[in-house]
Write a protein that holds these residues in place. Structure first.
Motif, PDB file in Angstrom:
ATOM      1  N   LEU A  63       6.987   8.419   7.744  1.00 41.88           N
ATOM      2  CA  LEU A  63       6.182   7.247   8.052  1.00 41.88           C
ATOM      3  C   LEU A  63       4.714   7.462   7.684  1.00 41.88           C
ATOM      4  O   LEU A  63       3.937   6.516   7.683  1.00 41.88           O
ATOM      5  N   GLY A  64       4.347   8.709   7.370  1.00 40.51           N
ATOM      6  CA  GLY A  64       2.931   9.023   7.174  1.00 40.51           C
ATOM      7  C   GLY A  64       2.302   9.157   8.543  1.00 40.51           C
ATOM      8  O   GLY A  64       2.985   9.357   9.537  1.00 40.51           O
ATOM      9  N   SER A  65       1.003   9.032   8.643  1.00 38.14           N
ATOM     10  CA  SER A  65       0.368   9.119   9.956  1.00 38.14           C
ATOM     11  C   SER A  65      -0.086   7.740  10.379  1.00 38.14           C
ATOM     12  O   SER A  65      -0.481   6.921   9.569  1.00 38.14           O
ATOM     13  N   SER A  66       0.011   7.514  11.650  1.00 44.35           N
ATOM     14  CA  SER A  66      -0.435   6.233  12.195  1.00 44.35           C
ATOM     15  C   SER A  66      -1.185   6.501  13.488  1.00 44.35           C
ATOM     16  O   SER A  66      -0.623   7.053  14.422  1.00 44.35           O
ATOM     17  N   SER A  67      -2.441   6.093  13.546  1.00 41.78           N
ATOM     18  CA  SER A  67      -3.261   6.378  14.710  1.00 41.78           C
ATOM     19  C   SER A  67      -2.881   5.504  15.904  1.00 41.78           C
ATOM     20  O   SER A  67      -3.126   5.860  17.037  1.00 41.78           O
ATOM     21  N   GLU A  68      -2.289   4.373  15.658  1.00 36.00           N
ATOM     22  CA  GLU A  68      -1.941   3.489  16.769  1.00 36.00           C
ATOM     23  C   GLU A  68      -0.442   3.521  17.094  1.00 36.00           C
ATOM     24  O   GLU A  68       0.150   2.530  17.463  1.00 36.00           O
ATOM     25  N   GLY A  69       0.185   4.663  16.971  1.00 36.61           N
ATOM     26  CA  GLY A  69       1.603   4.794  17.289  1.00 36.61           C
ATOM     27  C   GLY A  69       2.473   4.261  16.164  1.00 36.61           C
ATOM     28  O   GLY A  69       2.095   4.287  15.006  1.00 36.61           O
ATOM     29  N   GLU A  70       3.641   3.762  16.523  1.00 38.58           N
ATOM     30  CA  GLU A  70       4.582   3.244  15.527  1.00 38.58           C
ATOM     31  C   GLU A  70       4.073   1.916  14.967  1.00 38.58           C
ATOM     32  O   GLU A  70       3.783   0.989  15.710  1.00 38.58           O
ATOM     33  N   PRO A  71       3.972   1.827  13.633  1.00 39.92           N
ATOM     34  CA  PRO A  71       3.501   0.571  13.029  1.00 39.92           C
ATOM     35  C   PRO A  71       4.569  -0.517  13.112  1.00 39.92           C
ATOM     36  O   PRO A  71       5.757  -0.232  13.236  1.00 39.92           O
ATOM     37  N   LYS A  72       4.116  -1.788  13.060  1.00 41.16           N
ATOM     38  CA  LYS A  72       5.062  -2.905  13.071  1.00 41.16           C
ATOM     39  C   LYS A  72       5.532  -3.237  11.664  1.00 41.16           C
ATOM     40  O   LYS A  72       6.634  -3.716  11.471  1.00 41.16           O
ATOM     41  N   HIS A  73       4.661  -3.006  10.675  1.00 43.72           N
ATOM     42  CA  HIS A  73       4.964  -3.244   9.262  1.00 43.72           C
ATOM     43  C   HIS A  73       4.347  -2.114   8.468  1.00 43.72           C
ATOM     44  O   HIS A  73       3.171  -1.812   8.636  1.00 43.72           O
ATOM     45  N   LYS A  74       5.131  -1.502   7.595  1.00 46.30           N
ATOM     46  CA  LYS A  74       4.588  -0.419   6.766  1.00 46.30           C
ATOM     47  C   LYS A  74       5.557  -0.108   5.639  1.00 46.30           C
ATOM     48  O   LYS A  74       6.760  -0.084   5.826  1.00 46.30           O
ATOM     49  N   GLU A  75       5.012   0.130   4.477  1.00 44.85           N
ATOM     50  CA  GLU A  75       5.804   0.612   3.334  1.00 44.85           C
ATOM     51  C   GLU A  75       5.885   2.134   3.485  1.00 44.85           C
ATOM     52  O   GLU A  75       4.873   2.793   3.672  1.00 44.85           O
ATOM     53  N   THR A  76       7.088   2.695   3.462  1.00 43.91           N
ATOM     54  CA  THR A  76       7.288   4.128   3.654  1.00 43.91           C
ATOM     55  C   THR A  76       7.930   4.748   2.413  1.00 43.91           C
ATOM     56  O   THR A  76       8.343   4.033   1.496  1.00 43.91           O
ATOM     57  N   LEU A  77       8.051   6.079   2.434  1.00 43.19           N
ATOM     58  CA  LEU A  77       8.771   6.755   1.347  1.00 43.19           C
ATOM     59  C   LEU A  77      10.197   6.230   1.227  1.00 43.19           C
ATOM     60  O   LEU A  77      10.733   6.123   0.128  1.00 43.19           O
ATOM     61  N   LEU A  78      10.817   5.922   2.356  1.00 43.41           N
ATOM     62  CA  LEU A  78      12.188   5.404   2.314  1.00 43.41           C
ATOM     63  C   LEU A  78      12.233   4.045   1.614  1.00 43.41           C
ATOM     64  O   LEU A  78      13.150   3.788   0.830  1.00 43.41           O
ATOM     65  N   HIS A  79      11.251   3.194   1.855  1.00 43.90           N
ATOM     66  CA  HIS A  79      11.169   1.918   1.135  1.00 43.90           C
ATOM     67  C   HIS A  79      11.077   2.182  -0.366  1.00 43.90           C
ATOM     68  O   HIS A  79      11.776   1.561  -1.169  1.00 43.90           O
ATOM     69  N   LEU A  80      10.216   3.123  -0.733  1.00 46.22           N
ATOM     70  CA  LEU A  80       9.982   3.445  -2.141  1.00 46.22           C
ATOM     71  C   LEU A  80      11.246   3.960  -2.828  1.00 46.22           C
ATOM     72  O   LEU A  80      11.641   3.457  -3.875  1.00 46.22           O
ATOM     73  N   VAL A  81      11.909   4.951  -2.241  1.00 51.20           N
ATOM     74  CA  VAL A  81      13.062   5.547  -2.929  1.00 51.20           C
ATOM     75  C   VAL A  81      14.281   4.638  -2.912  1.00 51.20           C
ATOM     76  O   VAL A  81      15.083   4.667  -3.841  1.00 51.20           O
ATOM     77  N   PRO A 131      13.975  -1.077   4.103  1.00 49.15           N
ATOM     78  CA  PRO A 131      14.420  -0.329   2.929  1.00 49.15           C
ATOM     79  C   PRO A 131      15.751  -0.825   2.360  1.00 49.15           C
ATOM     80  O   PRO A 131      15.913  -0.929   1.144  1.00 49.15           O
ATOM     81  N   LEU A 132      16.703  -1.151   3.230  1.00 50.19           N
ATOM     82  CA  LEU A 132      17.992  -1.660   2.749  1.00 50.19           C
ATOM     83  C   LEU A 132      17.837  -3.008   2.058  1.00 50.19           C
ATOM     84  O   LEU A 132      18.515  -3.282   1.059  1.00 50.19           O
ATOM     85  N   ASP A 133      16.948  -3.860   2.569  1.00 50.39           N
ATOM     86  CA  ASP A 133      16.671  -5.145   1.914  1.00 50.39           C
ATOM     87  C   ASP A 133      16.151  -4.915   0.494  1.00 50.39           C
ATOM     88  O   ASP A 133      16.569  -5.586  -0.454  1.00 50.39           O
ATOM     89  N   LEU A 134      15.240  -3.939   0.356  1.00 50.13           N
ATOM     90  CA  LEU A 134      14.669  -3.639  -0.963  1.00 50.13           C
ATOM     91  C   LEU A 134      15.728  -3.102  -1.920  1.00 50.13           C
ATOM     92  O   LEU A 134      15.721  -3.434  -3.104  1.00 50.13           O
ATOM     93  N   ALA A 135      16.633  -2.278  -1.400  1.00 49.01           N
ATOM     94  CA  ALA A 135      17.715  -1.763  -2.242  1.00 49.01           C
ATOM     95  C   ALA A 135      18.570  -2.922  -2.753  1.00 49.01           C
ATOM     96  O   ALA A 135      18.899  -2.988  -3.944  1.00 49.01           O
ATOM     97  N   LEU A 136      18.926  -3.845  -1.867  1.00 51.04           N
ATOM     98  CA  LEU A 136      19.728  -5.013  -2.260  1.00 51.04           C
ATOM     99  C   LEU A 136      18.973  -5.882  -3.269  1.00 51.04           C
ATOM    100  O   LEU A 136      19.540  -6.300  -4.285  1.00 51.04           O
ATOM    101  N   GLN A 137      17.698  -6.149  -2.999  1.00 50.26           N
ATOM    102  CA  GLN A 137      16.895  -6.990  -3.889  1.00 50.26           C
ATOM    103  C   GLN A 137      16.776  -6.390  -5.286  1.00 50.26           C
ATOM    104  O   GLN A 137      16.600  -7.120  -6.257  1.00 50.26           O
ATOM    105  N   ASN A 138      16.869  -5.069  -5.383  1.00 52.16           N
ATOM    106  CA  ASN A 138      16.727  -4.395  -6.668  1.00 52.16           C
ATOM    107  C   ASN A 138      18.065  -3.988  -7.282  1.00 52.16           C
ATOM    108  O   ASN A 138      18.106  -3.177  -8.212  1.00 52.16           O
ATOM    109  N   GLY A 139      19.167  -4.532  -6.742  1.00 50.41           N
ATOM    110  CA  GLY A 139      20.483  -4.342  -7.343  1.00 50.41           C
ATOM    111  C   GLY A 139      21.145  -3.001  -7.070  1.00 50.41           C
ATOM    112  O   GLY A 139      22.024  -2.594  -7.813  1.00 50.41           O
ATOM    113  N   HIS A 140      20.751  -2.330  -5.997  1.00 51.19           N
ATOM    114  CA  HIS A 140      21.322  -1.018  -5.682  1.00 51.19           C
ATOM    115  C   HIS A 140      22.365  -1.147  -4.570  1.00 51.19           C
ATOM    116  O   HIS A 140      22.223  -0.589  -3.480  1.00 51.19           O
TER     117      HIS A 140
END
Length: 180
Positions: free
Chosen positions: A79-97, A129-138
């Motif tokens: 998730l990287g670092s987040s100063s305010e705890g768990e973020p509500k929206h964030k692009e992560t490494l899992l989204h990317l891969v 991340p699963l939505d992004l995989a579907l949107q990109n044909g994976h």
């Protein structure tokens, strides 16, 4: 080479060719940039390394192994670092891969600290991340995750550690160094 008295004697020589390991370079880049992944990071990654998506997908297993061998700080998570705890929206490494269709690396990252949170975390556009995989044909990647074949970290066995990544995929972890 050996020495005769104080003088070195050369017995022979040969050229040495250094070959850069692309998977290791990609791995280091991904780990170093976990904190600053954006919706366009996939394009920047491909451009920076001169790759096409198919090229990157062919490196999936090697890239997963390279990330597994990285020496990560104990506080690192996908998730990287987040100063305010768990973020509500964030692009992560899992989204990317997952956007890039990297099945094995996705499984590995899902089993890392922050992985289960990242799976459910929408990015700024509301896509997981699963939505992004579907949107990109994976669809194969989505199938792997929806059929329960995702990484599950296991505790250390007696005298050794193992990291279990689902579907019979087990990597031994060597001693205190935590190398695979």
């Amino acid at each position: 080479m050996y020495t005769r008295g104080y003088s070195p004697v050369v017995l022979g020589s040969c050229p040495v060719t250094y070959r850069e390991n692309l998977s290791c370079k990609l791995s280091r880049f991904l780990v170093d940039h976990a904190k600053c992944v954006t919706a366009t990071s996939h394009k920047m990654l491909l451009d920076k390394f001169g790759l096409r998506i198919k090229d990157l997908q062919s490196l999936d297993n090697e890239l997963m192994m390279a990330v597994a061998h990285e020496e990560l700080p104990s506080t690192w998570n996908i998730l990287g670092s987040s100063s305010e705890g768990e973020p509500k929206h964030k692009e992560t490494l899992l989204h990317l891969v997952m956007k890039l269709g990297l099945v094995k690396l996705s499984q590995f990252l899902a089993a890392q600290p922050g992985g289960s949170s990242a799976l459910a975390l929408p990015n700024e556009d509301g896509a997981t991340p699963l939505d992004l995989a579907l949107q990109n044909g994976h669809s194969k990647l989505v199938e792997v995750f929806t059929n329960g074949c995702i990484g599950i970290p296991m505790g250390p066995a007696e005298g050794e550690q193992k990291a279990h990544y689902g579907c019979g995929f087990v990597l031994p972890v060597c001693g205190a160094s935590a190398l695979l």
